[in-house]
Design an enzyme around this catalytic site. Structure first.
Site, PDB file in Angstrom:
ATOM      1  N   ARG A   1      48.016  24.330  38.515  1.00  0.00           N
ATOM      2  CA  ARG A   1      46.792  23.467  38.752  1.00  0.00           C
ATOM      3  C   ARG A   1      46.950  22.133  38.502  1.00  0.00           C
ATOM      4  O   ARG A   1      46.345  21.174  39.112  1.00  0.00           O
ATOM      5  CB  ARG A   1      45.761  24.214  38.119  1.00  0.00           C
ATOM      6  CG  ARG A   1      44.340  23.553  38.370  1.00  0.00           C
ATOM      7  CD  ARG A   1      43.138  24.458  38.083  1.00  0.00           C
ATOM      8  NE  ARG A   1      43.198  25.420  36.769  1.00  0.00           N
ATOM      9  CZ  ARG A   1      43.078  25.123  35.673  1.00  0.00           C
ATOM     10  NH1 ARG A   1      43.059  23.933  35.265  1.00  0.00           N
ATOM     11  NH2 ARG A   1      43.290  25.911  34.814  1.00  0.00           N
TER      12      ARG A   1
ATOM     13  N   TYR B   1      32.522  15.754  62.893  1.00  0.00           N
ATOM     14  CA  TYR B   1      33.179  16.893  62.736  1.00  0.00           C
ATOM     15  C   TYR B   1      32.108  17.980  62.126  1.00  0.00           C
ATOM     16  O   TYR B   1      31.635  17.530  61.218  1.00  0.00           O
ATOM     17  CB  TYR B   1      34.647  16.967  61.937  1.00  0.00           C
ATOM     18  CG  TYR B   1      34.899  18.500  61.537  1.00  0.00           C
ATOM     19  CD1 TYR B   1      34.939  19.518  62.513  1.00  0.00           C
ATOM     20  CD2 TYR B   1      35.065  18.811  60.296  1.00  0.00           C
ATOM     21  CE1 TYR B   1      35.225  20.862  62.157  1.00  0.00           C
ATOM     22  CE2 TYR B   1      35.419  20.126  60.023  1.00  0.00           C
ATOM     23  CZ  TYR B   1      35.427  21.236  61.059  1.00  0.00           C
ATOM     24  OH  TYR B   1      35.816  22.263  60.613  1.00  0.00           O
TER      25      TYR B   1
ATOM     26  N   ASP C   1      37.915   9.149  57.315  1.00  0.00           N
ATOM     27  CA  ASP C   1      38.526  10.628  58.048  1.00  0.00           C
ATOM     28  C   ASP C   1      39.591  10.084  58.979  1.00  0.00           C
ATOM     29  O   ASP C   1      39.025   9.841  60.271  1.00  0.00           O
ATOM     30  CB  ASP C   1      37.409  11.577  58.500  1.00  0.00           C
ATOM     31  CG  ASP C   1      38.165  12.700  58.829  1.00  0.00           C
ATOM     32  OD1 ASP C   1      39.449  12.761  59.175  1.00  0.00           O
ATOM     33  OD2 ASP C   1      37.444  13.730  58.942  1.00  0.00           O
TER      34      ASP C   1
ATOM     35  N   LYS D   1      46.393  19.461  60.498  1.00  0.00           N
ATOM     36  CA  LYS D   1      46.450  19.079  62.177  1.00  0.00           C
ATOM     37  C   LYS D   1      47.852  18.401  62.138  1.00  0.00           C
ATOM     38  O   LYS D   1      48.557  19.118  61.957  1.00  0.00           O
ATOM     39  CB  LYS D   1      45.186  18.196  62.415  1.00  0.00           C
ATOM     40  CG  LYS D   1      43.928  18.711  61.783  1.00  0.00           C
ATOM     41  CD  LYS D   1      43.034  19.670  62.798  1.00  0.00           C
ATOM     42  CE  LYS D   1      42.072  20.084  62.494  1.00  0.00           C
ATOM     43  NZ  LYS D   1      41.391  20.333  61.299  1.00  0.00           N
TER      44      LYS D   1
HETATM   45  C1  PLP Z   1      38.055  15.180  62.072  1.00  0.00           C
HETATM   46  C2  PLP Z   1      38.106  16.251  60.970  1.00  0.00           C
HETATM   47  N1  PLP Z   1      38.132  16.243  59.638  1.00  0.00           N
HETATM   48  C3  PLP Z   1      38.279  17.012  58.914  1.00  0.00           C
HETATM   49  C4  PLP Z   1      38.567  18.496  59.168  1.00  0.00           C
HETATM   50  C5  PLP Z   1      38.554  19.559  58.135  1.00  0.00           C
HETATM   51  O1  PLP Z   1      39.811  19.777  57.937  1.00  0.00           O
HETATM   52  P1  PLP Z   1      40.484  21.347  57.432  1.00  0.00           P
HETATM   53  O2  PLP Z   1      40.056  22.361  58.434  1.00  0.00           O
HETATM   54  O3  PLP Z   1      41.723  21.325  57.140  1.00  0.00           O
HETATM   55  O4  PLP Z   1      39.410  21.812  56.358  1.00  0.00           O
HETATM   56  C6  PLP Z   1      38.628  18.738  60.581  1.00  0.00           C
HETATM   57  C7  PLP Z   1      38.746  20.142  61.008  1.00  0.00           C
HETATM   58  O5  PLP Z   1      38.703  21.255  60.598  1.00  0.00           O
HETATM   59  C8  PLP Z   1      38.412  17.805  61.386  1.00  0.00           C
HETATM   60  O6  PLP Z   1      38.536  18.098  62.903  1.00  0.00           O
HETATM   61  N1  LIG Z   2      34.976  28.210  61.778  1.00  0.00           N
HETATM   62  C1  LIG Z   2      35.257  26.736  61.393  1.00  0.00           C
HETATM   63  C2  LIG Z   2      35.547  26.006  62.499  1.00  0.00           C
HETATM   64  C3  LIG Z   2      36.898  24.976  62.347  1.00  0.00           C
HETATM   65  S1  LIG Z   2      36.798  23.595  63.569  1.00  0.00           S
HETATM   66  C4  LIG Z   2      38.497  23.045  62.890  1.00  0.00           C
HETATM   67  C5  LIG Z   2      38.744  21.685  63.731  1.00  0.00           C
HETATM   68  N2  LIG Z   2      38.182  20.477  62.754  1.00  0.00           N
HETATM   69  C6  LIG Z   2      38.228  21.354  65.067  1.00  0.00           C
HETATM   70  O1  LIG Z   2      37.524  20.365  65.195  1.00  0.00           O
HETATM   71  O2  LIG Z   2      38.672  22.066  66.061  1.00  0.00           O
HETATM   72  C7  LIG Z   2      34.192  26.112  60.578  1.00  0.00           C
HETATM   73  O3  LIG Z   2      33.095  26.746  60.614  1.00  0.00           O
HETATM   74  O4  LIG Z   2      34.475  25.238  59.900  1.00  0.00           O
END
Ligand code: PLP
Ligand SMILES: N[C@@H](CCSC[C@H](N)C(=O)O)C(=O)O
Length: 454
Positions: free
Chosen positions: A93, A145, A219, A244
């Site tokens: 950790r 997002y 981000d 991603k």
């Molecule tokens: C632009 C963006 N930032 C952050 C995240 C969060 O990443 P994670 O799913 O790995 O928690 C996502 C998608 O989930 C995203 O599309």
């Molecule tokens: N059920 C998830 C959805 C994840 S979306 C993942 C990604 N960032 C995208 O834009 O497709 C949630 O509730 O976070």
């Protein structure tokens, strides 16, 4: 690591700024406060030594057996050589050699002095927002997002943080709300899913001029370090979902945070060690492996995305993609980025029609997320952004019918054929002797000039 701080303990106290006992005596030769890893990949000191595509695969190996890839240190604990402890690692950790190796590599790639690897992109934002105190203000966009929006809403409802959502495509809209209470300005560019472009240098300068203590956070998930480095554009902290492009195969969840201020790095490490959200050794290994192919994947993905965007646009659809000259902020995007990425969206003006298109696709998996070697198709308002309520989506002018394509590395002709068949099968196009063209309301959108605020 959660890389322990140079002069700090991995164990103690509730004050991240307090000097702590456990010392990592072997501070990096270049002065980075990272402990050694078995095959150190040196962070840069403000400049990269080779082209990025080379640096992505290049690591200096000091492994005892000359292992070419970092071993997975699948161990929770590390034995000490004396009763007083003090070895580089004691507990995963607090720090793990596989994670440290990845963090050093990412710091180099992102031109940062400190990188931290955690369990997801949202985990990264959680670590960053723990720098906030009740009463602090955060300024962010109105196209974000869904998960980011959800975390910020939680902070505003439960933690006494004031969150301002403004149109971040206008530097002035951000400047208007900066005050001495502004602790963070959180930006996404291109935005997900409306593909709006945000002027990182313009906002960073304007915010820092008005309040030098405010942190500009970017981000960078939509572009990856291959295409953009927000730290070089004036950002204080950059984070990405490693789920991603960085990993590229949709087989792990991960988050990366990078910064150049050692004090901020130490505070974020304190949170990671305290909460236990550091990336696991196995996932650190997989992310390290994925990062090595980032350049070649991104090159193919964005070349495919460009052709698909042009295909849709020439067939009469309104397409949002910064690789198209019709994008209203094309010049701004290319002033900051080295490529357009591989996420685009298009509209049909009809939710049921969009559903039929999505469900007719075969090569494009109906899935959230992006940055994977496989192509994906989704309806953000129903899927990735469903956590933003319908009223807010409407206020933010998110078209309910919008379809997002996340383009992979398949043969582009197969991708275009599959999309063509889906459009025809769904009844989205009118077929003539000359080919086909967007039908009905979708065609009207396609001919209307795209605006940055629609
Ligand atoms: C632009 C963006 N930032 C952050 C995240 C969060 O990443 P994670 O799913 O790995 O928690 C996502 C998608 O989930 C995203 O599309
Ligand atoms: N059920 C998830 C959805 C994840 S979306 C993942 C990604 N960032 C995208 O834009 O497709 C949630 O509730 O976070």
């Amino acid at each position: 690591m959660s890389t322990p701080p140079a002069n700090g303990s991995s164990s103690g106290g509730d004050d991240a700024t307090k000097p702590i006992n456990k010392a990592f005596s072997k501070v990096d030769l270049e002065g980075h406060n990272l402990p050694p890893s078995p095959a150190p990949s040196s962070p840069s000191n403000g400049h990269r030594r080779y082209a990025l595509a080379t640096e992505l695969v290049y690591t200096e190996s000091k492994d005892q057996y000359g292992a070419s890839s970092i071993p997975i240190y699948q161990s929770a604990t590390f034995k000490q050589t004396s009763a007083s402890g003090g070895n580089e690692y004691d507990y995963t950790r607090s720090g793990n050699p596989t994670r440290t190796h990845l963090e050093r590599h990412m710091a180099k790639i992102m031109n940062a002095t400190r990188a931290l690897a955690v369990g997801s992109g949202m985990g990264a934002l959680d670590v960053i927002t723990r720098l906030l105190r009740p009463g602090d203000e955060v300024i962010t966009g109105d196209d974000l997002y869904g998960g980011t929006n959800r975390l910020l809403t939680y902070l505003s409802s439960n933690q006494g943080i004031v969150v301002h959502h403004v149109d971040t495509t206008e530097v002035e809209r951000v400047r208007e709300v900066v005050s001495d209470k502004t602790a963070m300005v959180l930006l996404e560019t291109p935005t997900n899913p409306l593909i709006k472009i945000v002027d990182i240098p313009g906002i960073a300068k304007s915010v820092h001029d008005a309040n030098p203590k405010a942190l500009v956070i970017v981000d960078n998930t939509m572009l990856s370090p291959m295409l953009c480095n927000p730290l070089e554009l004036g950002a204080d902290i950059v984070y990405e979902s490693g789920t991603k492009y960085l990993s590229g195969h949709h087989d792990i969840m991960a988050g990366i945070i990078a910064c150049n201020d050692p004090a901020i790095g130490d505070k974020m490490y304190f949170t990671i060690n305290s909460t236990g959200c550091g990336l696991s050794p196995n996932d650190a290994f997989l992310l390290m492996r994925g990062v090595k192919t980032l350049a070649i994947r991104m090159e193919k993905q964005q070349a495919n995305a460009q052709m698909i965007a042009e295909f849709l646009e020439t067939h009469g659809f309104r397409v949002r993609y910064p690789g198209l000259k019709s994008h209203p902020q094309y010049d701004l995007h290319w002033s900051m980025a080295r490529g357009a990425g591989a996420v685009l969206s298009f509209e049909t003006a009809d939710v049921a029609l969009s559903e039929r298109i999505v469900e007719a696709a075969k090569l494009y998996g109906i899935s959230v997320s992006f940055g994977c070697v496989n192509s994906l198709i989704s309806m953000p308002c129903r899927m990735s952004h469903a956590s933003i309520d319908a009223k807010t989506r409407k206020e933010r002018q998110m078209p309910e019918d919008i379809i997002r394509l996340c383009v992979g590395i398949e043969d582009v002709n197969d991708l275009i054929d599959d999309l063509s068949r889906s459009l025809v099968q769904a009844g989205a196009v009118t077929i003539t002797l000359d080919g086909f063209h967007a039908a009905g309301p979708a065609a009207q959108l396609g001919t209307a000039p795209a605006s940055s605020d629609a």
